[in-house]
Design an enzyme around this catalytic site. Structure first.
Site: not given
Length: 769
Positions: A358, A488, A601-602
């Site tokens: 991140d 994920e 999820k993203q």
């Protein structure tokens, strides 16, 4: 989603006590100064639900991995940033009754963080069961100037009685981590000194042997004058306290000024640790609370001068962006290349407080644009210093010849994440490390970072990719099997497009780096080749073959890159069809159901399209956005920011604003019902990106900075500041024009809406809309 935080431009305000949300508030009202931090816990005893937390940067414990089924290659431990000594404690007893808001009638309560000054304040009026009423106010800060020092001003005023009030300031090292795998305590007490109004204790961590000294010193003020008190000291293993009793009069205030120090063997020789801590604390005590606070305020004013974003016409959005900037500046100052940006910072225990990919993906751009260059460079040096560990991580999985796999989770370079689908498969993180080097060089122009730091890292990552792919006889292409992408909610898939794309891009960029270092720094290049055993001819020949023959899943009918092989076999119902009471699905669905679903999820494919947007046409990005965003549940804190930036870039201002507000207020409004565990610090870098790169349209291309701003409906305007290659810009966006001011000493050229503009030093250009 919660809505108990009052909207304000500069303050985070909780009016009225909400015990059911107290852990959320403790996260939101956290303080930090880059070297230490703590949750917004009460100073006095509180028997209700609370997660006590004080944390010291870099101090960790290797908690033995706890898994049901051990697999070869698993890390042996999960590194945890330890809950350190509770130095803020001040117990208060009023005529034999303990001050404890969980057991009292609360008439009024306000908890506030002034983000401009980084000061936590609390004020309440509460009654004991016997009817005695007190007013309590506290003010606390962690000095950004003296990073080992914190200070508290704690005032008690009896409102309807005269009586005896006993204060017991203490330091408690007998604490534990709530997330301890085996419910053990990690600190071993060593030395104690406790006399009068001053006390110190040292303790060291099991296994890692970090030594820490925590101490306190205080004075008492009554009726605005220094007040002498009779002090009783008590000490036991890992604990010191100092008590005194005051005969308090109705309407008269008693104030305790408590100063704390937390010093560690990371910065002091163990033999001098306590003496150094004493010296630091006594210097702070002699200066006094007001002097410490004023120098702290002045230092924060300088930080805000370079990093503030001002929004006119939307208080919720304004509070959100400042909260994110505030927490980023509290978490990392860049003074120590051994430190990094933990996903929870100093706000909670979850994720172990260690470093993820991140940092490179979401935090680096903020520090590049708002801090001196050395700060962002230290984030890269952190990874370079861990290169040998990354090579060892890859060796544990069977890779050879200096191939490096950077860890998913680390504090010292060694992998310490123990979920197989992440540890072994989420290898796209290697691409994020490589892309950070490109991002740093592209922004700063510091191409010499490649010689040799950047080159050695890129070489080791490229060696990993070259070994991780395999040739498919059926496809007559190189493939990447058994991976997990950024999404994920998919595990053990074949040919995740983003991962394959990052592998190919890294190989290409490493070839460019070789050409540069070999030409501009031939001696350094020769030394690096000797050091790493690099065979340029053989190794680069394989890289070029992989670049040419990599397989990318693709749907011809829709003209889109597929997230992975088999994605189109899913039932592609949009996320809006999920029942509201089933959201978030991570809390309400079985993992089997999630894996079989199409839900994301993203950003996954869209992550690559964001990073390498200049390689694609706007229509390409729009087509992929329209396919993938409706399937995205945004259940990662890192999701909304990428979608906000892409939405702005393709002319979707309403969507860009929706996603911006969600990321900006993710923790303040507890969108994902997990703020109680700590804040999402690294996603806050994404919030800044969604504003400056999304709404502000900032990009850097070929050494020039570009702006393509949009103004959300209802906003009167906004301003932000940017550092770029020895220039500092103020960008002021209004409804009918844009003002860009060059605040530096040199003339520079920028590009606004694809039109070049020359700005002289200390001058402003105006662009009509």
């Amino acid at each position: 989603m919660k809505n108990f935080i009052k909207h304000d431009d500069w303050k985070i305000i909780e009016e009225g006590f909400h015990p059911e949300f107290n852990r959320i508030s403790e996260s939101i009202f956290s303080l930090g100064n880059g070297r230490k931090g703590g949750r917004g816990n009460f100073e006095e005893q509180y028997s209700g639900s609370s997660l006590q937390g004080n944390y010291l940067a870099g101090i960790y414990y290797p908690d033995k991995t706890r898994v049901g089924w051990w697999k070869n290659g698993y890390p042996e431990y999960f590194a945890k940033i330890l809950n350190a000594a509770n130095w803020i404690g001040i117990n208060v007893n009023v005529d034999g009754e303990e001050l404890d808001l969980a057991k009292m009638n609360i008439e009024s309560f306000t908890r506030t963080v002034n983000m401009k000054e980084a000061v936590l304040c609390r004020e309440f009026i509460a009654s004991f069961l016997n009817g005695k009423k007190v007013k309590v106010s506290s003010k606390r800060f962690l000095s950004i100037v003296r990073p080992e020092v914190g200070a508290i001003k704690y005032t008690v005023e009896p409102l309807n009685f005269d009586g005896k009030i006993t204060f017991t300031p203490y330091v408690d090292f007998d604490i534990k981590n709530e997330d301890s795998n085996y419910d053990e305590k990690f600190w071993i007490g060593e030395n104690i000194e406790n006399m009068g109004n001053e006390g110190y204790l040292t303790a060291y961590t099991k296994k890692t042997k970090f030594l820490v000294c925590s101490g306190m010193k205080y004075n008492v003020i009554a009726d605005d004058k220094e007040h002498a008190v009779h002090i009783t000291n008590e000490s036991r293993e890992k604990y010191i306290e100092s008590s005194f009793t005051v005969n308090a009069k109705k309407g008269h205030k008693i104030t305790l000024c408590k100063y704390g120090v937390n010093a560690s063997s990371m910065y002091h020789a163990p033999t001098r640790l306590m003496s150094d801590a004493k010296e630091t604390l006594n210097e702070a005590f002699d200066e006094g609370f007001d002097v410490l606070l004023n120098e702290h305020r002045d230092a924060w004013a300088k930080k805000w001068e370079l990093s503030d974003i001002k929004i006119e016409g939307d208080v919720a959005a304004q509070q959100g962006i400042r909260f994110n900037i505030f927490q980023l500046n509290q978490t990392y100052t860049g003074d120590d290349e051994r430190l990094n940006v933990g996903p929870k910072g100093f706000t909670g225990e979850k994720y172990g407080g260690t470093t993820y990919w991140d940092t490179e993906a979401y935090c680096l751009p903020f520090f590049l644009s708002t801090t001196p260059q050395k700060v962002s460079r230290n984030l890269l040096v952190y990874r370079y210093k861990h290169l040998q560990k990354a090579i060892e991580n890859a060796e544990k999985l069977g890779f050879k010849n200096g191939a490096a796999l950077y860890p998913m989770v680390t504090i010292n370079g060694e992998e310490c994440h123990n979920e197989w689908e992440i540890t072994f498969e989420e290898i796209h993180r290697n691409g994020a490390i490589a892309n950070a080097i490109r991002n740093y060089i592209n922004y700063t122009g510091d191409k010499d970072y490649l010689a040799p730091y950047g080159f050695e890292v890129l070489l080791a990552i490229s060696r990993f990719w070259a070994q991780r792919v395999n040739w498919s006889g059926q496809k007559q292409k190189y493939v990447m099997l058994g991976v997990t992408g950024p999404n994920e909610y998919e595990n053990n898939v074949n040919n995740n497009w983003h991962t394959n794309n990052m592998a190919v891009w890294t190989l290409k960029y490493t070839l460019e780096a070789i050409d540069f270092v070999k030409k501009e720094h031939p001696e350094i290049y020769a030394e690096a080749c000797l050091k790493t055993g690099f065979n340029e001819v053989e190794e680069t020949a394989r890289w070029r073959e992989i670049i040419e023959k990599m397989y990318f899943p693709y749907d011809e009918e829709r003209d889109i890159y597929l997230q992975q092989d088999g994605f189109m076999d899913k039932d592609l119902e949009p996320a809006e069809t999920i029942e509201p009471d089933e959201r978030p699905i991570s809390h309400n669905w079985s993992w089997d159901r999630i894996l079989r679903s199409p839900y994301i999820k993203q950003a996954d494919v869209l992550q690559s399209l964001f990073w390498f947007a200049d390689d694609y046409e706007k229509t390409d990005i729009e087509r992929h956005f329209d396919f993938y965003e409706p399937l995205t549940v945004h259940e990662s804190s890192l999701s909304p920011c990428v979608h906000s930036i892409l939405a702005a870039s393709i002319g979707r201002p309403e969507k860009a604003y929706e996603m911006y507000l969600r990321t900006a207020r993710l923790d303040l409004d507890d969108y994902n019902s997990d703020t109680a565990d700590g804040l999402h610090i690294t996603s806050m870098g994404g919030t800044w990106m969604s504003f400056v790169m999304g709404l502000g349209g900032m990009r850097v291309r070929n050494g020039k900075i570009f702006f393509n701003p949009i103004l959300p409906d209802g906003w009167k305007g906004y301003t932000f500041r940017i550092n770029f290659r020895n220039c500092n810009f103020k960008v002021d966006v209004r409804q009918s024009e844009i003002f860009i001011t060059n605040l530096s000493e040199q003339q520079t050229e920028i590009c606004v809406f694809d039109k070049d503009e020359v700005i002289k030093e200390h001058s402003t250009v105006t662009i009509k809309l």
